[in-house]
Design an enzyme around this catalytic site. Structure first.
Site, PDB file in Angstrom:
ATOM      1  N   ALA A 179      -0.499   4.214  -4.957  1.00  0.00           N
ATOM      2  CA  ALA A 179      -0.856   2.959  -5.626  1.00  0.00           C
ATOM      3  C   ALA A 179      -0.905   1.813  -4.623  1.00  0.00           C
ATOM      4  O   ALA A 179      -0.245   1.832  -3.587  1.00  0.00           O
ATOM      5  CB  ALA A 179       0.159   2.648  -6.730  1.00  0.00           C
ATOM      6  N   ARG A 180      -1.731   0.834  -4.951  1.00  0.00           N
ATOM      7  CA  ARG A 180      -1.760  -0.417  -4.194  1.00  0.00           C
ATOM      8  C   ARG A 180      -1.400  -1.544  -5.149  1.00  0.00           C
ATOM      9  O   ARG A 180      -1.733  -1.488  -6.318  1.00  0.00           O
ATOM     10  CB  ARG A 180      -3.154  -0.656  -3.632  1.00  0.00           C
ATOM     11  CG  ARG A 180      -3.457   0.158  -2.388  1.00  0.00           C
ATOM     12  CD  ARG A 180      -4.818  -0.189  -1.820  1.00  0.00           C
ATOM     13  NE  ARG A 180      -5.878   0.427  -2.586  1.00  0.00           N
ATOM     14  CZ  ARG A 180      -6.419   1.609  -2.302  1.00  0.00           C
ATOM     15  NH1 ARG A 180      -5.994   2.289  -1.265  1.00  0.00           N
ATOM     16  NH2 ARG A 180      -7.375   2.097  -3.052  1.00  0.00           N
ATOM     17  N   VAL A 181      -0.721  -2.550  -4.605  1.00  0.00           N
ATOM     18  CA  VAL A 181      -0.303  -3.675  -5.436  1.00  0.00           C
ATOM     19  C   VAL A 181      -0.941  -4.956  -4.901  1.00  0.00           C
ATOM     20  O   VAL A 181      -0.842  -5.243  -3.711  1.00  0.00           O
ATOM     21  CB  VAL A 181       1.242  -3.793  -5.450  1.00  0.00           C
ATOM     22  CG1 VAL A 181       1.689  -5.029  -6.223  1.00  0.00           C
ATOM     23  CG2 VAL A 181       1.866  -2.542  -6.067  1.00  0.00           C
TER      24      VAL A 181
ATOM     25  N   LYS B  36      -1.189  -3.356 -10.206  1.00  0.00           N
ATOM     26  CA  LYS B  36      -0.846  -2.110  -9.528  1.00  0.00           C
ATOM     27  C   LYS B  36      -1.936  -1.102  -9.836  1.00  0.00           C
ATOM     28  O   LYS B  36      -2.101  -0.686 -10.985  1.00  0.00           O
ATOM     29  CB  LYS B  36       0.511  -1.596 -10.012  1.00  0.00           C
ATOM     30  CG  LYS B  36       0.932  -0.287  -9.333  1.00  0.00           C
ATOM     31  CD  LYS B  36       2.352   0.102  -9.692  1.00  0.00           C
ATOM     32  CE  LYS B  36       2.735   1.440  -9.070  1.00  0.00           C
ATOM     33  NZ  LYS B  36       4.113   1.830  -9.394  1.00  0.00           N
TER      34      LYS B  36
ATOM     35  N   ASP C 201      12.681   7.456  -9.978  1.00  0.00           N
ATOM     36  CA  ASP C 201      12.588   7.043  -8.566  1.00  0.00           C
ATOM     37  C   ASP C 201      13.520   5.865  -8.310  1.00  0.00           C
ATOM     38  O   ASP C 201      13.107   4.820  -7.811  1.00  0.00           O
ATOM     39  CB  ASP C 201      11.132   6.679  -8.234  1.00  0.00           C
ATOM     40  CG  ASP C 201      10.871   6.589  -6.729  1.00  0.00           C
ATOM     41  OD1 ASP C 201      11.748   7.030  -5.940  1.00  0.00           O
ATOM     42  OD2 ASP C 201       9.809   6.078  -6.342  1.00  0.00           O
TER      43      ASP C 201
ATOM     44  N   GLN D 189       0.871  -1.178   0.000  1.00  0.00           N
ATOM     45  CA  GLN D 189       0.000   0.000   0.000  1.00  0.00           C
ATOM     46  C   GLN D 189       0.901   1.218   0.000  1.00  0.00           C
ATOM     47  O   GLN D 189       1.577   1.500   0.969  1.00  0.00           O
ATOM     48  CB  GLN D 189      -0.867  -0.059   1.263  1.00  0.00           C
ATOM     49  CG  GLN D 189      -1.511   1.251   1.668  1.00  0.00           C
ATOM     50  CD  GLN D 189      -2.823   1.475   0.951  1.00  0.00           C
ATOM     51  OE1 GLN D 189      -3.712   0.640   0.982  1.00  0.00           O
ATOM     52  NE2 GLN D 189      -2.949   2.612   0.281  1.00  0.00           N
ATOM     53  N   GLY D 190       0.981   1.912  -1.130  1.00  0.00           N
ATOM     54  CA  GLY D 190       1.825   3.096  -1.211  1.00  0.00           C
ATOM     55  C   GLY D 190       0.992   4.358  -1.135  1.00  0.00           C
ATOM     56  O   GLY D 190      -0.205   4.316  -0.846  1.00  0.00           O
ATOM     57  N   ALA D 191       1.640   5.485  -1.398  1.00  0.00           N
ATOM     58  CA  ALA D 191       0.951   6.762  -1.302  1.00  0.00           C
ATOM     59  C   ALA D 191       0.005   6.977  -2.478  1.00  0.00           C
ATOM     60  O   ALA D 191      -1.006   7.651  -2.352  1.00  0.00           O
ATOM     61  CB  ALA D 191       1.967   7.893  -1.241  1.00  0.00           C
TER      62      ALA D 191
HETATM   63  N1  LIG Z   1       6.138  -6.801 -10.740  1.00  0.00           N
HETATM   64  C1  LIG Z   1       6.215  -6.969  -9.418  1.00  0.00           C
HETATM   65  N2  LIG Z   1       6.494  -8.176  -8.903  1.00  0.00           N
HETATM   66  C2  LIG Z   1       6.582  -8.344  -7.577  1.00  0.00           C
HETATM   67  N3  LIG Z   1       6.386  -7.376  -6.685  1.00  0.00           N
HETATM   68  C3  LIG Z   1       6.106  -6.142  -7.124  1.00  0.00           C
HETATM   69  C4  LIG Z   1       5.995  -5.872  -8.516  1.00  0.00           C
HETATM   70  N4  LIG Z   1       5.697  -4.570  -8.668  1.00  0.00           N
HETATM   71  C5  LIG Z   1       5.608  -4.063  -7.438  1.00  0.00           C
HETATM   72  N5  LIG Z   1       5.855  -4.993  -6.486  1.00  0.00           N
HETATM   73  C6  LIG Z   1       5.866  -4.829  -5.029  1.00  0.00           C
HETATM   74  O1  LIG Z   1       5.002  -3.763  -4.678  1.00  0.00           O
HETATM   75  C7  LIG Z   1       5.740  -2.682  -4.104  1.00  0.00           C
HETATM   76  C8  LIG Z   1       5.175  -1.345  -4.573  1.00  0.00           C
HETATM   77  O2  LIG Z   1       5.224  -1.258  -5.996  1.00  0.00           O
HETATM   78  P1  LIG Z   1       5.772   0.049  -6.715  1.00  0.00           P
HETATM   79  O3  LIG Z   1       7.121   0.370  -6.214  1.00  0.00           O
HETATM   80  O4  LIG Z   1       5.615  -0.146  -8.169  1.00  0.00           O
HETATM   81  O5  LIG Z   1       4.711   1.102  -6.268  1.00  0.00           O
HETATM   82  P2  LIG Z   1       4.767   2.353  -5.273  1.00  0.00           P
HETATM   83  O6  LIG Z   1       6.133   2.629  -4.849  1.00  0.00           O
HETATM   84  O7  LIG Z   1       3.721   2.143  -4.259  1.00  0.00           O
HETATM   85  O8  LIG Z   1       4.168   3.342  -6.248  1.00  0.00           O
HETATM   86  P3  LIG Z   1       4.589   4.751  -6.839  1.00  0.00           P
HETATM   87  O9  LIG Z   1       6.019   4.988  -6.464  1.00  0.00           O
HETATM   88  O10 LIG Z   1       4.362   4.582  -8.307  1.00  0.00           O
HETATM   89  O11 LIG Z   1       3.643   5.682  -6.193  1.00  0.00           O
HETATM   90  C9  LIG Z   1       7.160  -2.917  -4.549  1.00  0.00           C
HETATM   91  O12 LIG Z   1       8.081  -2.345  -3.666  1.00  0.00           O
HETATM   92  C10 LIG Z   1       7.242  -4.434  -4.581  1.00  0.00           C
HETATM   93  O13 LIG Z   1       7.431  -4.961  -3.300  1.00  0.00           O
HETATM   94 MG   LIG Z   2       8.083   1.950  -5.254  1.00  0.00          MG
END
Ligand SMILES: Nc1ncnc2c1ncn2[C@@H]1O[C@H](COP(=O)(O)OP(=O)(O)OP(=O)(O)O)[C@@H](O)[C@H]1O
Ligand SMILES: [Mg+2]
Lengths: 234, 179
Positions: free
Chosen positions: A32-34, A47, A145, A28-30
């Site tokens: 986006a959620r994954v 994502k 980033d 759970q980011g600022a």
């Molecule tokens: N393709 C992937 N496979 C496995 N894990 C992933 C993948 N993409 C993202 N994750 C996991 O989800 C976390 C968050 O994803 P990501 O860094 O893309 O987004 P975020 O930092 O929340 O978003 P943003 O910086 O775009 O606001 C990653 O640190 C990683 O642990």
């Molecule tokens: Mg990230």
């Protein structure tokens, strides 16, 4: 935050249900959620970007969507350039969701902190990261980033995979490339102060790979000097 | 008869798709004409241009979602599947590349089921119409790799990363609407 804004959107929810996945995000980011999800029988992550409610709603949706398309397009371009990034599997613009290959592995940050990385591992990481960033830059992509959380180490072969193109943008300017490298240097010195040799290896590989290393590294030195001055002034 | 593996389907009651693959087809023209005239309510693909089962699966999924949302751009669900296999929104081009043609020897025929899981009599129609050897999708024979690489602009740097050609194609299909 209300529970409503946390719920996955309909198509994503249907996919999570169809594969008996957890509807809790793995991250759970600022912005986006994954989520872990299966698409066509293959393990993926979804994502999903969400609107920051404090901005104007309409403007916000437009921004979210253009970010999303930039992110997905850039990941495809990165692979075209020979940079190891997850495969994009599906994009749902309406639900602001990018579905991509799930990388099995851990964040480089964790790998570096595990205490199990040898000098040899560091050298290989540095080489792979330096080459990847140089290819992105020569292809006109700024990652935006570069941190050790946005680089993953893949279980299957220990290779470094570049993720999180959410802040990426197209540019060929030495200034932008220099800042990209500076962000990475700061991330490494801040999070891994005893392993800064990694960044030296990254620069060495960058220099070997990029056709435009000279103007970039000159500008990088300036950016770094500016950064130092700023941090001394406070 | 093979069911298009359709794990991606949104919601349990949404129609799934079924596919039939024929090799050594001798009357591709008649089959394509029937689909065009609407007497065969299915999508007719050239087996050589369908890179793999996942690509077909995702094309069906996207067609389904687009139609459910009223966002379809092609004429009908089955045309939408053909469009879903393409990297562009040019319907004519998608038909030329992925649709069956007069000279196709391998045909993959795909049809959505009705809401109750029935095939709307399509299977019987397909069996009666197509002159060729019914086979499994995976045994459809060689794909036209060279053309696929050209259409989707897939180069050596990307393939050297170790992913499959199908993965590369899927990524182009995925960004079709945001490219
Ligand atoms: N393709 C992937 N496979 C496995 N894990 C992933 C993948 N993409 C993202 N994750 C996991 O989800 C976390 C968050 O994803 P990501 O860094 O893309 O987004 P975020 O930092 O929340 O978003 P943003 O910086 O775009 O606001 C990653 O640190 C990683 O642990
Ligand atoms: Mg990230």
């Amino acid at each position: 935050m209300t529970t409503e804004t946390c719920a996955p959107t309909p198509a994503l929810l249907a996919l999570l249900r169809a594969c008996d996945g957890s509807i809790e995000p793995r991250s759970q980011g600022a912005e986006a959620r994954v989520y872990d999800v299966q698409l066509s029988g293959v393990e993926c992550v979804a994502k999903q970007r969400f609107a920051k409610t404090y901005r104007l709603r309409e403007l916000d949706e437009r921004l979210t969507r253009s970010r999303l398309s930039a992110e997905a397009r850039t990941m495809v371009r990165a692979r075209k350039l020979g940079v190891l990034a997850p495969h994009v599997v599906h994009v749902d613009a309406k639900e602001s969701c990018v579905y991509m290959e799930r990388i099995r592995g851990c964040a480089l940050k964790e790998a570096l902190r595990s205490g199990e990385t040898t000098r040899e591992d560091l050298r290989r990481f540095g080489e792979e990261i330096g080459v990847a960033v140089a290819k992105l830059h020569d292809g006109g992509i700024i990652h935006g980033d570069l941190t050790t959380s946005n680089l993953m180490v893949r279980d299957e072969d220990g290779r470094v995979v570049v993720i999180d193109f959410g802040l990426s943008y197209p540019s060929k300017l030495p200034e932008d490339k220099g800042v990209d490298l500076y962000v990475l240097e700061r991330a490494i010195t801040a999070a891994h102060p005893s392993q800064t040799v990694l960044f030296d290896d990254i620069l060495a590989a960058y220099k070997k790979t990029s056709q435009m290393w000279c103007s970039t590294l000159n500008r990088f030195a300036e950016v770094r000097a500016r950064g130092r001055k700023r941090s001394m002034v406070g | 008869m093979a069911r298009v593996r359709y794990d991606a389907v949104p919601g349990d009651d949404a129609p799934e798709a079924r596919s039939w693959t024929f090799a050594s087809v001798t009357n591709a023209r008649a089959v394509v004409d029937a689909a065009r005239a609407g007497t065969l309510d299915a999508c007719v693909l050239d087996g050589r241009s369908v890179v793999g089962a996942r690509a077909l699966d995702m094309a069906c999924y996207r067609a389904r979602v687009a139609i459910d949302r009223g966002e379809g751009v092609a004429r009908g669900a089955h045309a939408e599947i053909i469009l879903g296999l393409s990297h562009s929104r040019n319907v004519g081009e998608a038909f030329r590349r992925f649709g069956g043609g007069e000279t196709s020897e391998t045909l993959v025929i795909v049809a959505f089921e009705d809401a109750s899981g029935g095939d709307r009599g399509i299977e019987a129609r397909v069996m009666e119409l197509v002159e060729g050897r019914l086979t499994s999708f995976d045994d459809r024979g060689a794909i036209d790799e060279a053309s696929i690489k050209t259409w989707f602009k897939i180069g050596d740097a990307e393939l050297a990363l170790g992913g499959s050609l199908e993965d590369a194609v899927l990524s182009r299909m995925a960004i079709r609407d945001v490219a």
